[in-house]
Each structure stands twice: as C-alpha cells, then as structure tokens.
Design a protein around this motif. Structure first.
Motif, PDB file in Angstrom:
ATOM      1  N   GLY A  85       0.855  -1.189   0.000  1.00 37.22           N
ATOM      2  CA  GLY A  85       0.000   0.000   0.000  1.00 37.22           C
ATOM      3  C   GLY A  85       0.886   1.232   0.000  1.00 37.22           C
ATOM      4  O   GLY A  85       2.116   1.121   0.031  1.00 37.22           O
ATOM      5  N   HIS A  86       0.287   2.408  -0.037  1.00 36.60           N
ATOM      6  CA  HIS A  86       1.114   3.627   0.031  1.00 36.60           C
ATOM      7  C   HIS A  86       0.525   4.631   1.012  1.00 36.60           C
ATOM      8  O   HIS A  86      -0.683   4.855   1.036  1.00 36.60           O
ATOM      9  CB  HIS A  86       1.346   4.244  -1.347  1.00 36.60           C
ATOM     10  CG  HIS A  86       0.121   4.734  -2.072  1.00 36.60           C
ATOM     11  ND1 HIS A  86      -0.302   6.044  -2.006  1.00 36.60           N
ATOM     12  CD2 HIS A  86      -0.753   4.103  -2.901  1.00 36.60           C
ATOM     13  CE1 HIS A  86      -1.376   6.196  -2.770  1.00 36.60           C
ATOM     14  NE2 HIS A  86      -1.678   5.028  -3.316  1.00 36.60           N
ATOM     15  N   TYR A  87       1.436   5.188   1.832  1.00 37.06           N
ATOM     16  CA  TYR A  87       1.021   6.162   2.836  1.00 37.06           C
ATOM     17  C   TYR A  87       1.193   7.595   2.333  1.00 37.06           C
ATOM     18  O   TYR A  87       0.846   8.548   3.017  1.00 37.06           O
ATOM     19  CB  TYR A  87       1.776   5.944   4.169  1.00 37.06           C
ATOM     20  CG  TYR A  87       3.261   6.234   4.090  1.00 37.06           C
ATOM     21  CD1 TYR A  87       3.742   7.535   4.223  1.00 37.06           C
ATOM     22  CD2 TYR A  87       4.182   5.218   3.842  1.00 37.06           C
ATOM     23  CE1 TYR A  87       5.090   7.818   4.111  1.00 37.06           C
ATOM     24  CE2 TYR A  87       5.526   5.483   3.729  1.00 37.06           C
ATOM     25  CZ  TYR A  87       5.982   6.788   3.866  1.00 37.06           C
ATOM     26  OH  TYR A  87       7.305   7.066   3.735  1.00 37.06           O
ATOM     27  N   ALA A 118      -9.325   7.712   0.744  1.00 36.98           N
ATOM     28  CA  ALA A 118      -9.516   6.519  -0.086  1.00 36.98           C
ATOM     29  C   ALA A 118      -8.209   6.079  -0.742  1.00 36.98           C
ATOM     30  O   ALA A 118      -7.992   4.905  -0.986  1.00 36.98           O
ATOM     31  CB  ALA A 118     -10.569   6.792  -1.163  1.00 36.98           C
ATOM     32  N   ASP A 119      -7.340   7.039  -1.031  1.00 38.21           N
ATOM     33  CA  ASP A 119      -6.116   6.799  -1.806  1.00 38.21           C
ATOM     34  C   ASP A 119      -4.914   7.274  -1.008  1.00 38.21           C
ATOM     35  O   ASP A 119      -4.516   8.410  -1.121  1.00 38.21           O
ATOM     36  CB  ASP A 119      -6.234   7.524  -3.149  1.00 38.21           C
ATOM     37  CG  ASP A 119      -5.089   7.231  -4.095  1.00 38.21           C
ATOM     38  OD1 ASP A 119      -4.315   6.300  -3.842  1.00 38.21           O
ATOM     39  OD2 ASP A 119      -4.975   7.950  -5.109  1.00 38.21           O
ATOM     40  N   ASP A 120      -4.260   6.460  -0.207  1.00 38.66           N
ATOM     41  CA  ASP A 120      -4.589   5.057  -0.029  1.00 38.66           C
ATOM     42  C   ASP A 120      -4.598   4.723   1.457  1.00 38.66           C
ATOM     43  O   ASP A 120      -4.625   3.571   1.854  1.00 38.66           O
ATOM     44  CB  ASP A 120      -3.549   4.227  -0.812  1.00 38.66           C
ATOM     45  CG  ASP A 120      -3.691   2.720  -0.665  1.00 38.66           C
ATOM     46  OD1 ASP A 120      -4.823   2.222  -0.751  1.00 38.66           O
ATOM     47  OD2 ASP A 120      -2.683   2.061  -0.437  1.00 38.66           O
ATOM     48  N   LYS A 121      -4.591   5.800   2.310  1.00 36.12           N
ATOM     49  CA  LYS A 121      -4.471   5.525   3.748  1.00 36.12           C
ATOM     50  C   LYS A 121      -5.638   4.683   4.264  1.00 36.12           C
ATOM     51  O   LYS A 121      -5.436   3.702   4.975  1.00 36.12           O
ATOM     52  CB  LYS A 121      -4.361   6.832   4.529  1.00 36.12           C
ATOM     53  CG  LYS A 121      -3.003   7.519   4.370  1.00 36.12           C
ATOM     54  CD  LYS A 121      -2.973   8.874   5.050  1.00 36.12           C
ATOM     55  CE  LYS A 121      -1.597   9.503   4.934  1.00 36.12           C
ATOM     56  NZ  LYS A 121      -1.604  10.927   5.357  1.00 36.12           N
ATOM     57  N   GLU A 151       6.090   6.717  -1.995  1.00 37.38           N
ATOM     58  CA  GLU A 151       6.355   7.390  -3.275  1.00 37.38           C
ATOM     59  C   GLU A 151       5.479   6.891  -4.424  1.00 37.38           C
ATOM     60  O   GLU A 151       5.827   7.068  -5.590  1.00 37.38           O
ATOM     61  CB  GLU A 151       7.835   7.210  -3.667  1.00 37.38           C
ATOM     62  CG  GLU A 151       8.803   7.903  -2.724  1.00 37.38           C
ATOM     63  CD  GLU A 151      10.197   8.031  -3.318  1.00 37.38           C
ATOM     64  OE1 GLU A 151      10.711   7.031  -3.838  1.00 37.38           O
ATOM     65  OE2 GLU A 151      10.746   9.136  -3.274  1.00 37.38           O
ATOM     66  N   GLU A 152       4.338   6.273  -4.083  1.00 40.32           N
ATOM     67  CA  GLU A 152       3.494   5.762  -5.165  1.00 40.32           C
ATOM     68  C   GLU A 152       3.012   6.894  -6.051  1.00 40.32           C
ATOM     69  O   GLU A 152       2.988   6.786  -7.278  1.00 40.32           O
ATOM     70  CB  GLU A 152       2.284   4.991  -4.600  1.00 40.32           C
ATOM     71  CG  GLU A 152       1.574   4.116  -5.622  1.00 40.32           C
ATOM     72  CD  GLU A 152       0.561   4.842  -6.492  1.00 40.32           C
ATOM     73  OE1 GLU A 152       0.220   4.327  -7.560  1.00 40.32           O
ATOM     74  OE2 GLU A 152       0.105   5.940  -6.112  1.00 40.32           O
ATOM     75  N   GLU A 153       2.628   7.998  -5.425  1.00 36.13           N
ATOM     76  CA  GLU A 153       2.037   9.098  -6.206  1.00 36.13           C
ATOM     77  C   GLU A 153       3.074   9.850  -7.035  1.00 36.13           C
ATOM     78  O   GLU A 153       2.725  10.753  -7.792  1.00 36.13           O
ATOM     79  CB  GLU A 153       1.297  10.073  -5.279  1.00 36.13           C
ATOM     80  CG  GLU A 153       0.136   9.446  -4.499  1.00 36.13           C
ATOM     81  CD  GLU A 153      -1.056   9.019  -5.361  1.00 36.13           C
ATOM     82  OE1 GLU A 153      -0.955   9.039  -6.597  1.00 36.13           O
ATOM     83  OE2 GLU A 153      -2.089   8.660  -4.769  1.00 36.13           O
ATOM     84  N   VAL A 154       4.346   9.506  -6.885  1.00 35.17           N
ATOM     85  CA  VAL A 154       5.373  10.114  -7.730  1.00 35.17           C
ATOM     86  C   VAL A 154       6.109   9.064  -8.557  1.00 35.17           C
ATOM     87  O   VAL A 154       7.208   9.298  -9.043  1.00 35.17           O
ATOM     88  CB  VAL A 154       6.367  10.982  -6.920  1.00 35.17           C
ATOM     89  CG1 VAL A 154       5.685  12.245  -6.419  1.00 35.17           C
ATOM     90  CG2 VAL A 154       6.971  10.224  -5.740  1.00 35.17           C
ATOM     91  N   SER A 178      -4.993  -3.085  -1.753  1.00 37.00           N
ATOM     92  CA  SER A 178      -6.264  -2.353  -1.786  1.00 37.00           C
ATOM     93  C   SER A 178      -5.954  -0.909  -2.149  1.00 37.00           C
ATOM     94  O   SER A 178      -5.582  -0.103  -1.292  1.00 37.00           O
ATOM     95  CB  SER A 178      -6.959  -2.437  -0.419  1.00 37.00           C
ATOM     96  OG  SER A 178      -7.317  -3.766  -0.135  1.00 37.00           O
ATOM     97  N   ASP A 179      -6.069  -0.592  -3.431  1.00 39.50           N
ATOM     98  CA  ASP A 179      -5.760   0.767  -3.905  1.00 39.50           C
ATOM     99  C   ASP A 179      -6.521   1.043  -5.198  1.00 39.50           C
ATOM    100  O   ASP A 179      -6.074   1.812  -6.031  1.00 39.50           O
ATOM    101  CB  ASP A 179      -4.239   0.889  -4.104  1.00 39.50           C
ATOM    102  CG  ASP A 179      -3.794   2.333  -4.274  1.00 39.50           C
ATOM    103  OD1 ASP A 179      -4.499   3.235  -3.796  1.00 39.50           O
ATOM    104  OD2 ASP A 179      -2.736   2.547  -4.900  1.00 39.50           O
ATOM    105  N   THR A 180      -7.656   0.360  -5.356  1.00 39.85           N
ATOM    106  CA  THR A 180      -8.468   0.528  -6.566  1.00 39.85           C
ATOM    107  C   THR A 180      -9.930   0.664  -6.136  1.00 39.85           C
ATOM    108  O   THR A 180     -10.229   0.689  -4.943  1.00 39.85           O
ATOM    109  CB  THR A 180      -8.303  -0.701  -7.495  1.00 39.85           C
ATOM    110  OG1 THR A 180      -8.507  -1.896  -6.720  1.00 39.85           O
ATOM    111  CG2 THR A 180      -6.924  -0.766  -8.115  1.00 39.85           C
TER     112      THR A 180
HETATM  113 MN    MN Z   1      -3.316   4.852  -4.706  1.00 39.97          MN
END
Ligand code: MN
Ligand code: BES
Ligand code: MN
Length: 459
Positions: A85-87, A118-121, A151-154, A178-180
């Motif tokens: 997941g990504h924080y 929702a995205d993604d915490k 760093e998912e969003e980058v 869980s990120d969709t």
């Molecule tokens: Mn996400």
C-alpha cells in the motif's frame, strides 16, 4: 458472529479514530515542503504495524521517501501474502475548492473527508486493522509481509530499486493490494488490470522575453498559441492519438473479452450526470467503459504561461508549458512511448519556437489472473461479505509497482480495492465511506482464511 467479526465490531470506533489520526499527517510526496511530514507518517505507520503485532518492523530509507516493512511469519511452510500500500498522498490543491481542510478529516453522512482517505491511507490501513483482528483472535492462517511505501504518487522509482535489492526478504506467494475501486457498494468488483503511464512536461519558447502584444503581436510566434495548436494536433477526428507508432504495440481485446467486460453494469446517463457533462467524448469504436480502461489515452494535465493574474495585461509571452500524461495498455511500454512522443513533438514544432520535452515518471500496465487461487479466495471473501459475487473489471488508473512485482519477484497481484470512482481521489473533497472501510476490514480476514485453505487443498 465469528470471533474476528466480533473483535472488529467491538473496536470499530477506535479503528476509525486511528485512521483519522493518520489522515492528519500531510504526507504529500510530490512537494519537498512536506518531506518531514512524509517521514513522520512513515514513523506512525511503523508504530501501528508494531502495535498490530507485526515483527521486524523497519523504516527502510531510500533515495526518496522511506518504505515501511513488517512481517508475521507464523509457519514457513504456509503461504505468504505480501500486502502493498502507500502512505503518501497527492497534493491537496486547489485548496479553495475543499469544503473542509484536506488534512483535518471530517466525518459527514457516513463519509470520511480528507486527502488520502480513499487513496490510499483508508485502504491500506484496513489491512493493518484486519491483521490486528486476526492476531488478537489467534486466527492468522498464513504468513504476511507488509510493504507500505511513500512514493506511489510520484512513480515508485525508489521502490523498484528496493524490490530488486530485497528479493529474499519479499519472497511471497501473492501480492494483495487495496488501492483501486469497485463498481458500487451493492455491486462488488475486482480490478483485473491497470493501465501504464508515461508522464512528461513540455516547454515551448518563442521570443527571448515577454513582448508587448500590440507592438509585436501578429509577427512573432506566440508560444501559447503554438503549444495549443501542437496539442490539438495530437488527436485525430476519431479521437485517436495522432502520434505515429502510438498504437503499434497495443494488443486488441478479442470480441469475447470485450463482451465479458461489457457485462459489468454501467449506466452512462448516471455517470454523465455525476460528472456534470452533457456528452461523452473519446476514441471512436469504443464504449465509455472501454475508453476508461482498455484503451490508451493522451491528456494535458496542466498548461500555463503568460499572464494569469487579476485583470488584463497585454503581453505576448516568451514561454508556454504543459504537463502531459499518456495512459498505456498491456504490451505498450512506457519508455518507448515517451521516446515516440519526444520525437514527434520535436518534429511538429514550427521553426518559430524551440521545444523541450522533459520526461517525468512512467510505469507499465498490468493484467491480473481471474483463475488463480488468490483471485478465487478474494472473490469468495467478497461474496460472503457483500452477498454477491464480485465482477471482474479492468481499472483505468496506474500502480507502477504491480508490473515490477511480476517481472522482479514473479508474483501475481490481487487488486482488492474497496473504494468507489466517486471518492474524488486526486480531487478536492476526497472521501472514503465508513461502510467501505469497515467492509474491507471484515473481508480481508476472509481472504486470508480462504487463501490458506485453498492453497493447502491445491498443494
Ligand atoms: Mn493509490
Ligand atoms: N490508487 C491509484 C491508482 C488507481 C485508482 C487505480 C483507481 C485504479 C483505480 C494510485 O494511487 C494512483 O493514483 N496512481 C497514479 C500513478 C502514479 C505513477 C502517479 C495514477 O494512476 O495517476
Ligand atoms: Mn493516487
């Protein structure tokens, strides 16, 4: 009620409050001003994993933001689930469009409003709480490893390096993310594909300084006019991307595959109403759902230049800029597409301007199987908690690491998302339903149970 469900029910207020605390940390990965907050968020995630019962919890530094790792190995002969997941979160701009401050979460009408809810915490934290519930009720049926990145969003480029360097530590049997999103709260679905991405920035330079638009206008190329003309030439009359070679690698879906995807319920009128658009627009020959998922795209994400302050200023600007993304489909690779764009954009530039294309990040598309033990376990778990079997659908967004899990670790992923497309991810007033949060926490332990049982039966 079984013991895990009872534990979750007894602790639901605390589970919600803990998420709200996490949402108060502005972990915006794209903006260097938030570097300390991103680091603080990693510390907090570490603490929560320890409290939930994970071992070997560690903050792993990278050249960018850190990765949080933790694990619980109950029996090395049992299967291992790698939870990713990504924080980190997207920037909250434009701030004036939020009804409440993005990092001061508000619960209203069953919704948690905050950047990252929702995205993604909200989604990765369901896994931490489901894990805690299984630990506290002594019912964790297999091994679990957590890798929560910042760093998912980058673009996850440092995570790619970490994954390649830590193959043994990350050894697992399946990845669970869980990120969709799902179709609707009464229509569960599981994403079975993600699009790839090529993101870049362009700069168009005309005269060596801003000019008076009356004294010079009409005789010197205006870089904004030129950029707009260049951008409009990037689509043809049929809505196809007008870059030579852009579609060469695209694998067309068979009629059977398209028919199966079209079985997912989709109400175009409601969809349009929800977005406030009077008509749809896109590539000729494809449905709205297909345009959003199985077809590649090119979109301008931002454009600027010249005078944009109060009132009017008559100026012929020296420079114009745009940020452009291309969503890619399986077999279309990010780097070659970036190169195609670069060559094409330079080629169509008129001699009156200088053009620079600067690639940002990218990622590859992915498709996930619907006949694996893990998919069937996920499907069964959702069927129990929603009372309906989830429908496999393709997702339009990108999670760059999914393709790398497959190429580097040989692992398939289950995209176990509980969000909705209407959650406003990346937009003002991002929200996540308490229904969805709790549904995820109740469904995840069932996945673990079925995955462990079905793996043992298949062994
Ligand atoms: Mn996400
Ligand atoms: N969680 C999203 C991806 C997503 C959302 C997939 C909804 C399917 C349905 C993820 O955090 C995201 O936003 N990814 C970025 C890619 C990244 C390289 C910036 C994206 O898709 O723009
Ligand atoms: Mn995102």
């Amino acid at each position: 009620m079984n013991t895990v469900d009872a534990f979750i029910d007894q602790n639901k207020d605390r589970f919600l409050n803990e998420l709200l605390d996490l949402l108060r940390i502005p972990s915006v990965s794209a903006d260097p001003n938030y570097k300390a907050d991103v680091a603080r968020c990693a510390e907090e995630v570490k603490k929560r994993l320890v409290e939930a019962g994970a071992d070997k919890v560690e903050i792993c530094p990278t050249a960018g933001h850190p990765i949080v790792y933790g694990e619980k190995i109950i029996d090395p002969t049992k299967p291992t689930v790698l939870v990713y997941g990504h924080y980190d979160v997207q920037p909250a701009d434009p701030l004036d469009l939020w009804h409440s401050p993005p990092f001061e979460p508000v619960v209203k009408d069953g919704m948690i409003y905050a950047r990252g809810s929702a995205d993604d915490k909200g989604q990765f934290y369901m896994h931490v709480k489901a894990f805690e519930a299984m630990m506290k009720t002594n019912s964790l049926p297999c091994n679990v490893k957590f890798m929560i990145e910042g760093e998912e969003e980058v673009g996850s480029s440092n995570l790619g390096i970490f994954v390649s360097a830590n193959k043994a530590r990350l050894k697992a049997d399946v990845v669970l993310i869980s990120d969709t999103s799902m179709i609707a709260n009464d229509t569960p679905s599981i994403n079975t594909g993600l699009r790839g991405l090529s993101y870049l920035e362009v700069e168009v330079v005309g005269p060596n300084r801003d000019l008076h638009s009356g004294v010079y206008g009409g005789a010197v190329a205006n870089p904004i006019n030129t950029l707009c003309a260049m951008i409009s030439s990037l689509h043809d009359a049929d809505g196809r991307v007008n870059i030579p070679g852009f579609y060469d690698a695209v694998v067309e879906l068979s009629a059977t595959e398209r028919k199966a995807l079209a079985e997912a319920p989709f109400n175009e009128k409601e969809w349009m109403d929800e977005l406030g658009v009077a008509a749809v627009k896109g590539e000729k020959g494809y449905t709205t759902d297909e345009r959003c998922t199985i077809r590649p795209t090119l979109d301008v994400n931002g454009i600027w230049g010249g005078y944009i302050g109060e009132g009017a200023k008559t100026v012929l600007p020296s420079k114009a800029f745009a940020k452009i993304s291309m969503r890619l489909v399986p077999n279309q690779k990010s780097d070659p597409i970036t190169k195609l764009f670069q060559d094409h954009f330079n080629k169509i530039a008129p001699p009156s301007v200088k053009v620079t294309v600067r690639p940002h990040h990218g990622g590859e598309a992915a498709v996930t199987p619907i006949d694996s033990v893990a998919y069937l376990a996920a499907s069964k778990a959702m069927e129990e908690t929603f009372g309906k079997r989830p429908i496999p659908t393709r997702g339009g967004g990108s999670i760059p690491i999914v393709a790398l899990f497959e190429s580097e670790l040989g692992l398939k992923t289950v995209l176990f998302g509980f969000g909705l497309d209407s959650d406003n991810i990346h937009s003002p007033n991002e929200k996540y339903g308490i229904f969805n949060y709790m549904k995820g926490i109740n469904t995840i332990p069932r996945f673990f149970k079925h995955y462990a049982t079905m793996s043992a039966e298949n062994a």
